[in-house]
Design an enzyme around this catalytic site. Structure first.
Site, PDB file in Angstrom:
ATOM      1  N   SER A   1       0.908  -1.233  -0.044  1.00  0.00           N
ATOM      2  CA  SER A   1      -0.010   0.041  -0.038  1.00  0.00           C
ATOM      3  C   SER A   1       0.895   1.235   0.067  1.00  0.00           C
ATOM      4  O   SER A   1       1.790   1.223   0.496  1.00  0.00           O
ATOM      5  CB  SER A   1      -0.840   0.003   1.243  1.00  0.00           C
ATOM      6  OG  SER A   1      -0.120   0.275   2.404  1.00  0.00           O
ATOM      7  N   ASP A   2       0.349   2.384  -0.524  1.00  0.00           N
ATOM      8  CA  ASP A   2       0.916   3.547  -0.266  1.00  0.00           C
ATOM      9  C   ASP A   2       0.773   3.769   1.265  1.00  0.00           C
ATOM     10  O   ASP A   2      -0.006   3.183   1.910  1.00  0.00           O
ATOM     11  CB  ASP A   2       0.375   4.559  -1.212  1.00  0.00           C
ATOM     12  CG  ASP A   2       1.211   5.917  -1.330  1.00  0.00           C
ATOM     13  OD1 ASP A   2       2.169   6.243  -0.401  1.00  0.00           O
ATOM     14  OD2 ASP A   2       1.137   6.711  -2.136  1.00  0.00           O
ATOM     15  N   TRP A   3       1.691   4.611   1.681  1.00  0.00           N
ATOM     16  CA  TRP A   3       1.581   4.674   3.151  1.00  0.00           C
ATOM     17  C   TRP A   3       0.281   5.303   3.823  1.00  0.00           C
ATOM     18  O   TRP A   3       0.044   6.378   3.499  1.00  0.00           O
ATOM     19  CB  TRP A   3       2.556   5.600   3.619  1.00  0.00           C
ATOM     20  CG  TRP A   3       3.909   4.912   3.909  1.00  0.00           C
ATOM     21  CD1 TRP A   3       4.796   4.924   5.043  1.00  0.00           C
ATOM     22  CD2 TRP A   3       4.626   3.982   3.371  1.00  0.00           C
ATOM     23  NE1 TRP A   3       5.790   4.128   5.187  1.00  0.00           N
ATOM     24  CE2 TRP A   3       5.894   3.488   3.920  1.00  0.00           C
ATOM     25  CE3 TRP A   3       4.462   3.251   1.958  1.00  0.00           C
ATOM     26  CZ2 TRP A   3       6.649   2.411   3.399  1.00  0.00           C
ATOM     27  CZ3 TRP A   3       5.104   2.408   1.494  1.00  0.00           C
ATOM     28  CH2 TRP A   3       6.419   1.988   2.340  1.00  0.00           C
TER      29      TRP A   3
ATOM     30  N   ALA B   1      -2.808   3.903   2.695  1.00  0.00           N
ATOM     31  CA  ALA B   1      -3.817   3.810   1.664  1.00  0.00           C
ATOM     32  C   ALA B   1      -4.804   2.387   1.812  1.00  0.00           C
ATOM     33  O   ALA B   1      -5.719   2.284   1.260  1.00  0.00           O
ATOM     34  CB  ALA B   1      -3.131   3.671   0.390  1.00  0.00           C
TER      35      ALA B   1
END
Length: 755
Positions: free
Chosen positions: A228-230, A232
């Site tokens: 995941s993006d941080w 997300a």
């Protein structure tokens, strides 16, 4: 080590823990089984390893590292080898810093010049994006360090980026916003892919099974882990895992780990889903651990010179009426604070704690040049200062030539927010105006992450677009200004004359429902400007040199082909000037008579070639099916329409040097279901349809054939009849036949057509 065997020894809780970070930058691993935790780091433009206080927006300090030119700058090199070389250097630095994965490259498309993160992205063109990203990945991963290709997918704005819904049709998604990712995944097999924050057609990327599994894994063959993006990950961790989002960052999220454990225990999620994610993560972790090189040492001075080389190969000369290259014995005025305090990198997660930053003013001193200086503006404000402007004008007037350093400030362009204008700060604009009024020999150097408008363009003699050139931006700029390096960069994005001309202008920020509709479809960047024949400030692929190049003898190895064949294209390029230089040969493909709405031309090849004065080389390209195809949603596949295609060798999207044509026959038969609403034109497209209609013409009397015995209706009426007949639905054709139409003719025709 046998990954499946390791996972089989892990408890349910350990497997769930493996699927979220240990902390902000480290992955949780089963240490009791002898597997050490590993670290990841931001770093498309240089390593941003944080040893202590951690954040994902570049607010806290990171270890010293080399700051390389940003993606927007580097992409203008059009140089695969340069991207791979950069990747190798970054991979070695990761080994030295004991980093398992570098978070980049960023392959999102520049849909709008307003995107605050455009400095990190490569291009408005998916072909260029994919090719350069693949080369970068090859370089980094050659050092047994992984990358995380990001942000997947349709993450093209910073405004409401964590919640906005990118509403985009399937053809546009495939041709524009997924194509660069696809090329990078298929060609270079990144170890990891990072999912985006946003929703795509209503579903968050972290929960989007169609993106993360059906397309990324099943179609493209991705076999690494998705991170995941941080921040997300959605509230439903189970749904994310089942969709194919393996690793949640940052950690530790005990509540989400508990969700996974409970879902397995209560039977709502098969434990095999968790096992698969654990195996993907461990495979990548062990690939790094088994190939660690902790003895690697970073040579910061050597890397500083590499950053200088990359920048000089990438910056773009936009205007030169003979003022450049500068003479080293001239009296030169450097005007603008950016000459002393350069803007060299973007804000946010790619912000690097640069090893050292060398400004143009400092580099000039090292070279022993006669340079005077006036700051001209203050960085902390956008308002002009009259006293500073007067000082700048006086300094410029007393020199032989003035080089004005301007651009966009950190406050106007960064991760986390979007720009609202394409203009520079007022004080930068005022400085160019003030200097150009008193000094006819004015050259402007622009430092920013994306494009700007230039109301002053006609008032200056030269413009060098430095973008954000990394820590060695100063000496690289002087290399180009004084001709020690011949400029060879070409714009990887179009520069519109006005923001309002951009195709996404009306819809970019979205509506009250937080939906951003991609209504411009496939017409992004030059695809739109060229189709609409809209004047631009500078076109895609544009860039000047201190020499000249001539193209000739464009040849195709065949005049006719099937879409399963490949086409070899060659063109001769000659340096017709007086100095050695590099030229980016661009190859575009278009289909002038397509029945589908398509761009006039699309980039399908590029090569950078170096030539001595008078030297000529033959550049070769190979085009396969994908170069001619568009995505057909009815067959859910790429399709090549039969017909004539134009092959264009070009210096930019607006400067076509030579063309050739090839006739292509599609081998894909589109199975149509004809109805009474199908037109004669649609029916005639297929061999079966043509046969049925020819029989109808010959036998029924329904469709006129042969010479008419009536009066001459004139060319206009005859053409009207021809067009009406071609566009007439079958039901109307039969209706016009009146009593002469046999009963049941429509049903008979449909049964023959759909047989």
């Amino acid at each position: 080590m046998d990954v499946k065997a390791i996972v089989s020894q892990m408890t349910l809780e350990e497997k769930a823990a493996l699927c979220s970070g240990k902390d902000f930058w480290h992955l949780q691993t089963p240490e009791r089984l002898g597997i050490k935790p590993v670290m990841v780091s931001d770093g498309p433009c240089g390593i941003r390893k944080q040893a202590d206080a951690a954040d994902h927006l570049g607010l806290n300090a990171s270890v010293p590292a080399t700051s390389y030119p940003t993606g927007s700058c580097m992409a203008c090199s059009f140089d695969r080898a340069l991207f791979r070389e950069s990747g190798v250097t970054l991979g070695q630095a990761c080994q030295a810093e004991q980093l398992s994965v570098l978070l980049g490259p960023a392959a999102n498309i520049k849909r709008s010049p307003l995107c605050g993160r455009n400095f990190e992205y490569l291009s408005e063109d998916p072909y260029l994006t994919g090719e350069l990203a693949a080369s970068y990945i090859d370089g980094v991963q050659s050092q047994n360090v992984g990358v995380s290709l990001k942000h997947f997918a349709a993450n093209n704005q910073e405004y409401h980026r964590m919640s906005s819904d990118s509403v985009v049709d399937e053809r546009t998604l495939r041709e524009i916003y997924l194509a660069g990712f696809e090329t990078a995944v298929r060609k270079s097999k990144p170890w990891t892919v990072m999912c985006a924050y946003n929703r795509v057609n209503g579903t968050y990327a972290a929960e989007n099974k169609r993106l993360l599994t059906d397309i990324l894994r099943d179609e493209w063959g991705f076999d690494g882990y998705v991170v995941s993006d941080w921040g997300a990950t959605t509230a439903d961790r189970v749904k994310c895992l089942e969709a194919g989002m393996d690793l949640e960052m940052p950690g530790k999220n005990a509540a989400n780990d508990k969700q996974l454990v409970e879902a397995v225990k209560n039977g709502t999620m098969d434990e095999k889903v968790l096992d698969t994610a654990a195996e993907r993560i461990l495979t990548v972790v062990l690939r790094y651990l088994d190939n660690r090189k902790p003895e690697t040492v970073i040579d910061f001075e050597a890397d500083h010179e590499k950053a200088r080389k990359i920048a000089a190969e990438s910056m773009v000369l936009l205007k030169n009426d003979g003022v450049l290259p500068l003479k080293k014995d001239a009296k030169i005025a450097f005007i603008g604070e950016f000459a002393r305090t350069p803007r060299f990198q973007g804000g946010g997660s790619s912000n690097v704690n640069a090893y050292k930053v060398t400004s143009a003013l400092e580099a000039a001193g090292t070279m022993g040049l006669q340079v005077s200086f006036a700051p001209g503006y203050a960085i902390q404000t956008a308002e002009p200062d009259e006293a500073m402007l007067r000082e700048a004008a006086e300094t410029a007037k007393n020199a032989d030539v003035a080089v004005v350093f301007v651009g966009i400030t950190d406050a106007m362009e960064s991760e986390g927010f979007d720009r609202r204008t394409l203009s520079m700060p007022k004080n930068h604009e005022a400085l160019v105006e003030a200097v150009s009024k008193v000094q006819k020999n004015t050259v402007v150097v622009v430092m920013c992450g994306g494009c700007i408008t230039m109301p002053w363009l006609d008032d200056v003699r030269g413009v060098l677009y430095a973008y954000l050139g990394g820590e060695a931006v100063g000496p690289a700029t002087l290399d180009l200004l004084f001709g020690d390096v011949n400029p060879s960069g070409k714009l990887a994005e179009s520069f519109p004359k006005r923001l309002e001309d951009n195709p996404s202008y009306l819809y970019y920020f979205g509506d009250e429902q937080n939906r951003t509709e991609y209504r411009e479809g496939v017409f992004v960047g030059y695809r739109y400007y060229d189709k609409k024949n809209i004047d631009v400030l500078f076109p895609f692929g544009y860039g000047l040199s201190y020499t000249t190049f001539a193209y000739s003898d464009l040849k195709l190895d065949k005049a006719e082909m099937q879409d399963t064949d490949t086409l070899t294209v060659t063109v001769k390029v000659k340096n017709t000037g007086a100095v050695r230089g590099k030229e980016v040969v661009q190859l575009y493909v278009g289909m002038p008579e397509s029945r589908t709405l398509r761009p006039d031309k699309e980039l399908k090849g590029f090569e950078k070639v170096e030539l001595e004065p008078g030297e000529e080389k033959t550049v070769s390209f190979t085009l396969s099916k994908r170069a001619f195809a568009y995505y057909r949603t009815d067959i859910q596949d790429w399709y090549v329409e039969s017909g004539a295609y134009t092959i264009m060798a070009a210096k930019s999207s607006r400067e076509i040097a030579c063309t050739a044509s090839v006739q292509i026959t599609s081998t894909t038969e589109i199975k149509r279901v004809y109805t009474m609403d199908s037109t004669v034109e649609e029916i005639m497209e297929s061999p079966t349809g043509r046969a049925v209609m020819e029989k109808l013409v010959a036998g029924s009397g329904l469709v006129p054939s042969g010479e008419s015995e009536g009066p001459d209706l004139g060319a206009g009426t005859a053409h009207m009849m021809e067009v009406m007949m071609r566009e007439m639905p079958l039901r109307s054709l039969i209706a016009f036949g009146g009593d002469s139409v046999p009963e049941g003719l429509g049903e008979t025709l449909l049964s023959q057509l759909n047989a």
